[in-house]
Design an enzyme around this catalytic site. Structure first.
Site, short mmCIF file in Angstrom:
data_model
loop_
_atom_site.label_atom_id
_atom_site.label_comp_id
_atom_site.label_asym_id
_atom_site.label_seq_id
_atom_site.Cartn_x
_atom_site.Cartn_y
_atom_site.Cartn_z
N LYS A 1 0.83 -1.22 0.00
CA LYS A 1 0.00 0.00 0.00
C LYS A 1 0.86 1.26 0.00
CE LYS A 1 -2.17 -1.20 3.82
NZ LYS A 1 -1.78 -2.61 3.97
N THR A 2 1.81 1.32 0.91
CA THR A 2 2.61 2.54 1.04
C THR A 2 3.42 2.80 -0.22
OG1 THR A 2 2.74 2.28 3.44
CG2 THR A 2 4.38 3.70 2.40
N GLU B 1 -3.53 6.24 1.31
CA GLU B 1 -3.34 4.84 1.69
C GLU B 1 -4.53 4.40 2.55
OE1 GLU B 1 -0.12 2.16 4.22
OE2 GLU B 1 0.50 4.06 3.31
#
Length: 491
Positions: A131-132, A175
């Site tokens: 995600k990051t 995010e």
């Protein structure tokens, strides 16, 4: 940029004067920064002082160290209109208790972030892993395109040193955290799901419940929006099958765009390439044209993430060529295979991986930067959470076995209390690498690593806890030179 009106949550709480409990955390500091940049009154507290608090103070946020009821008085007699908390804040936190006693609205972090997205085209990036990195890649590429999006990321971009920004454009990139189901507060125009496999079972209880929350997240996308998914991932495939069997609540007009090496992927990766820390992927697009993504970070998993970011950027209106250029300018995120330094011929990186799949992917990528014919891959791994260690110990051991030398530390408990019999030894005892050490003392770890490494070795400190502090310590030991007994580094 002129101040914007105070955002209002879905429950009708106006975020005009906001106090954030635990403001030093990545997610909370992101909200504080955006609110402050919008010209709003913001205060916050954290258990310890940090560079994050100092940076927020420069932006006008009233910060204080320690949690006390009187921290709610930082605005004077008016007091805050809302107190924002994350799920990491315990119910008996004195500021949270004081807010409830005074009748001050208590707002979840995710609800505050959702309020900041109102009025903008939001794209939320979800998934068990990546995600990051994916959020960061998309953000950097859009910035390169001159779009100036607002963004909230669970890490700090190497380019700007920040994980949040109040942009002048109409895009908001965020995010989306599934760990506590809080991403169900969002209603994005578009979403990415990078992959899906069981995690955070301490909250969700079962793999089925964990998967179901992603189904619910898809149903939160606005009608006419888009969903970008990795078709190489079995969990994502299962999600699409469930939604097809039960289409109730699926947004009307939802566009689903798949990417990956799978033959049926509309955005198809036809080849991967690597050159040390650099990587490349060849893409075939739906119209039959091709594109080549190049990154200054290694790993096929990173190239998949970049493909997702590329697709989202194009759907947001940026040309494919500009997205390719923007992705080439991406240099990474703090704690995502972050270069820490080199000493005595040994290179040290730091990485946040704390799930078996993440560990495996990052060690495969790290192998590509180890000098051929001499160097070894050395990983110093700190398990994160007792519950995750107990659940995934065999999987962690199998992933760590990809390294030549494995040093396993004891468990970083974070929010959890210790569990009898659950230590890092559960993992270390099952690792099949040529050399394995269980070192329960974090204080001794730097000396242990410095004493076993050789010239041309690549060391990766890995985990979601305070193992991140070890990289500089290991480099200091190596800089000190050989000790009288012949080890490469010493205290």
């Amino acid at each position: 940029m002129p101040p914007e009106p105070a955002p209002t949550t879905a429950a009708g709480v106006v975020l005009a004067r906001i106090h954030l409990v635990g403001v030093g955390g990545a997610g909370m500091s992101a909200i504080a920064r955006i609110l402050a940049d919008r010209g709003l009154d913001v205060s916050g507290s954290d258990v310890k002082d940090s560079a994050v608090l100092a940076a927020l103070s420069v932006r006008g946020v009233r910060t204080v160290v320690g949690h006390r009821p009187e921290n709610l008085d930082l605005f004077g007699e008016q007091g805050p209109t809302a107190v924002v908390v994350s799920t990491a804040i315990r119910p008996d936190n004195p500021e949270l208790v004081a807010a409830r006693d005074r009748g001050i609205a208590v707002v979840r972090r995710a609800d505050a972030l959702a309020a900041l997205m109102i009025g903008r085209r939001s794209i939320c990036i979800a998934g068990t892993h990546g995600k990051t990195s994916t959020t960061s890649m998309l953000t950097v590429a859009l910035q390169h395109a001159g779009v100036d999006p607002s963004f909230a990321i669970g890490g700090e971009l190497n380019e700007s040193g920040s994980g949040a920004h109040h942009g002048s454009g109409d895009l908001f990139i965020a995010e989306a955290d599934e760990s506590d189901s809080s991403f169900l507060a969002f209603a994005p125009q578009g979403a990415i799901i990078t992959n899906l496999e069981p995690d955070h079972l301490d909250h969700h209880g079962s793999a089925e419940a964990y998967a179901a929350v992603f189904d619910a997240f898809v149903r939160r996308i606005v009608p006419g929006g888009f969903l970008i998914v990795c078709l190489d991932d079995a969990g994502v495939r299962a999600l699409l099958d469930r939604l097809q069997r039960n289409p109730s609540g699926v947004p009307e007009g939802l566009r689903v765009i798949g990417y990956g090496t799978a033959a049926d992927a509309p955005i198809r990766i036809t080849a991967f390439g690597a050159d040390g820390p650099f990587s490349r992927a060849e893409l075939v697009l739906p119209d039959g044209t091709s594109a080549a993504i190049e990154l200054a970070v290694p790993g096929e998993h990173m190239l998949r993430n970049a493909t997702a970011a590329f697709t989202a950027g194009v759907l947001a209106g940026v040309s494919p060529a500009t997205m390719v250029e923007g992705l080439a300018s991406y240099t990474g995120v703090r704690r995502r295979f972050q270069f820490k330094g080199r000493a005595a011929g040994v290179t040290v990186y730091d990485d946040y991986a704390h799930h078996p799949t993440e560990v495996r992917a990052q060690l495969e990528a790290a192998r590509t930067v180890v000098p051929v014919g001499g160097g070894r891959l050395v990983v110093v791994f700190q398990p994160h959470l007792y519950s995750r260690t107990a659940t995934f110990a065999p999987e962690f051991a199998a992933a760590l076995s990809l390294a030549d030398v494995v040093v396993v530390l004891d468990v970083y408990g974070a929010r959890e209390d210790p569990q009898p019999g659950v230590t890092g030894a559960l993992i270390a005892d099952a690792v099949s690498a040529p050399e394995v050490i269980f070192e329960p003392s974090l204080a001794r770890a730097a000396d242990v690593v410095a004493g076993l490494v050789r010239v041309d070795d690549v060391v990766v400190t890995m985990g979601a806890g305070d193992v991140t502090m070890l990289g500089p310590e290991i480099l200091d030991r190596l800089d000190a030179g050989p000790d009288p007994d012949g080890a490469l580094g010493h205290a």
